[in-house]
Motif scaffolding. Sequence first.
Motif, short mmCIF file in Angstrom:
data_model
loop_
_atom_site.label_atom_id
_atom_site.label_comp_id
_atom_site.label_asym_id
_atom_site.label_seq_id
_atom_site.Cartn_x
_atom_site.Cartn_y
_atom_site.Cartn_z
N GLU A 77 0.87 -1.19 0.00
CA GLU A 77 0.00 0.00 0.00
C GLU A 77 0.90 1.24 0.00
O GLU A 77 1.75 1.38 0.88
CB GLU A 77 -0.88 0.01 1.26
CG GLU A 77 -1.78 1.23 1.33
CD GLU A 77 -2.22 1.58 2.75
OE1 GLU A 77 -2.86 2.63 2.92
OE2 GLU A 77 -1.90 0.81 3.67
N MET A 78 0.70 2.11 -0.98
CA MET A 78 1.51 3.32 -1.02
C MET A 78 0.66 4.52 -0.60
O MET A 78 -0.41 4.73 -1.14
CB MET A 78 2.06 3.56 -2.43
CG MET A 78 2.97 4.76 -2.47
SD MET A 78 3.94 4.86 -3.98
CE MET A 78 2.91 5.94 -4.96
N VAL A 79 1.14 5.25 0.40
CA VAL A 79 0.51 6.52 0.75
C VAL A 79 1.21 7.57 -0.10
O VAL A 79 2.37 7.92 0.14
CB VAL A 79 0.67 6.82 2.26
CG1 VAL A 79 -0.01 8.15 2.59
CG2 VAL A 79 0.08 5.69 3.09
N ASP A 80 0.51 8.04 -1.13
CA ASP A 80 1.17 8.84 -2.17
C ASP A 80 1.26 10.30 -1.78
O ASP A 80 0.45 11.13 -2.18
CB ASP A 80 0.43 8.67 -3.50
CG ASP A 80 1.25 9.23 -4.65
OD1 ASP A 80 2.27 9.89 -4.39
OD2 ASP A 80 0.87 9.01 -5.82
N THR A 81 2.29 10.61 -1.03
CA THR A 81 2.51 12.00 -0.60
C THR A 81 3.23 12.82 -1.67
O THR A 81 3.46 14.01 -1.47
CB THR A 81 3.35 12.01 0.69
OG1 THR A 81 4.39 11.04 0.56
CG2 THR A 81 2.52 11.70 1.89
N LEU A 82 3.59 12.21 -2.78
CA LEU A 82 4.29 12.95 -3.83
C LEU A 82 3.35 13.40 -4.95
O LEU A 82 3.77 14.15 -5.84
CB LEU A 82 5.44 12.10 -4.41
CG LEU A 82 6.50 11.66 -3.40
CD1 LEU A 82 7.64 10.93 -4.10
CD2 LEU A 82 7.05 12.84 -2.61
N ASP A 83 2.09 12.96 -4.90
CA ASP A 83 1.12 13.37 -5.91
C ASP A 83 0.67 14.80 -5.62
O ASP A 83 0.05 15.08 -4.59
CB ASP A 83 -0.08 12.41 -5.86
CG ASP A 83 -1.13 12.76 -6.91
OD1 ASP A 83 -0.97 13.77 -7.61
OD2 ASP A 83 -2.12 12.00 -7.01
N LYS A 84 0.98 15.72 -6.55
CA LYS A 84 0.66 17.13 -6.33
C LYS A 84 -0.73 17.51 -6.87
O LYS A 84 -1.16 18.65 -6.74
CB LYS A 84 1.71 18.01 -7.01
CG LYS A 84 3.13 17.76 -6.49
CD LYS A 84 3.75 19.04 -6.00
CE LYS A 84 5.03 18.89 -5.24
NZ LYS A 84 5.85 17.75 -5.47
N GLN A 85 -1.42 16.55 -7.47
CA GLN A 85 -2.69 16.87 -8.13
C GLN A 85 -3.89 16.71 -7.19
O GLN A 85 -5.02 16.61 -7.65
CB GLN A 85 -2.90 15.95 -9.35
CG GLN A 85 -1.76 15.95 -10.36
CD GLN A 85 -1.40 17.34 -10.85
OE1 GLN A 85 -2.27 18.13 -11.18
NE2 GLN A 85 -0.11 17.64 -10.85
N VAL A 86 -3.66 16.63 -5.89
CA VAL A 86 -4.77 16.39 -4.97
C VAL A 86 -5.16 17.71 -4.28
O VAL A 86 -4.39 18.69 -4.29
CB VAL A 86 -4.41 15.32 -3.92
CG1 VAL A 86 -4.15 13.99 -4.60
CG2 VAL A 86 -3.20 15.74 -3.09
N SER A 87 -6.35 17.72 -3.66
CA SER A 87 -6.80 18.92 -2.95
C SER A 87 -5.89 19.18 -1.74
O SER A 87 -5.16 18.28 -1.29
CB SER A 87 -8.23 18.72 -2.45
OG SER A 87 -8.25 17.72 -1.46
N SER A 88 -5.94 20.43 -1.22
CA SER A 88 -5.09 20.74 -0.07
C SER A 88 -5.46 19.90 1.15
O SER A 88 -4.61 19.50 1.94
CB SER A 88 -5.15 22.23 0.26
OG SER A 88 -6.49 22.63 0.41
N GLU A 89 -6.79 19.55 1.29
CA GLU A 89 -7.20 18.69 2.40
C GLU A 89 -6.59 17.30 2.26
O GLU A 89 -6.07 16.72 3.21
CB GLU A 89 -8.74 18.56 2.45
CG GLU A 89 -9.48 19.83 2.82
CD GLU A 89 -9.61 20.82 1.66
OE1 GLU A 89 -9.35 20.43 0.49
OE2 GLU A 89 -9.96 21.99 1.91
#
Length: 217
Positions: A77-89
Motif C-alpha cells: 500500500e503506497m501513501v502517495d505523498t508525492l502526488d501534487k494533483q490532490v486537494s489541499s485537504e
Amino acid sequence: MDRPLDHYWAKRLADLQRALEANNFEAYAAADPAAAHRIVMDEIVPQCGARSIGWGGSMTVVGTGLYQTVKARTDIEMVDTLDKQVSSEEFLERRRRSLLVDLFITGTNAVTEDGQLVNLDMFGNRVAALTFGPKHVVVIVGRNKIVPSIDEAMFRVKNIAAPANAMRLDKKTPCVKTSYCEECKSPDRICNTWTITEKSYPKGRVKVVLVNQDLGL
Ligand code: SF4
C-alpha cells in the motif's frame, strides 16, 4: 587511476558509513542511484516486511526510481505523498497517514561527517516521520549532502537547500531572488522546523543509504 573522484568519495562514504553505524543507524553504501534502488527493494523492504510505504518530499528519492517501482507493486500500500494533483485537504491527510506506515522513504538536507542528520521542514511531516511513527525509515543521501559539522549543515540548509527548494516550488520568498536566506516572514516561508538526528532509536530503525553521486538539492 580511473575516476579518481569516485575513489575519493568511496573512501569518504566508507568513513561516513562507519560513523553512522556508531550512531546506531543501519548504513549502506551504493555506487549510484540504481544500486541504492536495489538495496532498498531487494534488501531493506524484504527485511522489514513492509506492507505500506510513504514518502518525504525529496528530489533524491525521485531520482532513484523507487517511487515508480513502489507505485507499480500491488502487494504494497503506497501513501502517495508525492502526488501534487490532490486537494489541499487530501494533501495534508496523506501526510498525516504517512506517519503510520511500515516504511517511510526520504532524503536529508545534510549529514555531518560524524554521522548526524540535519533537516529543516516546511510542514514538518518529513522530520516527524524521521523522528517517530513509521516502523522503519530509509534516508537516501547523495555525496553532495556531506558537511563537516552541524554549523556547516545548518549553513548548507539555509543557503543552498532551502533557496533552491523555494525556487523549485515557485515560492514567493526573498531567497528566490537572492539565493541566500533572508530570514523571511513570508507566508510562503518553507523553513519552519529543524531536527538534528544524532542517533537512531531504536537501533537500526533509521537506515541510511549513501550514494556515490550528487543527488537532490
Ligand atoms: S527562511 Fe525564508 S528566505 Fe530563508 S531560506 Fe527559508 S524561505 Fe528562504
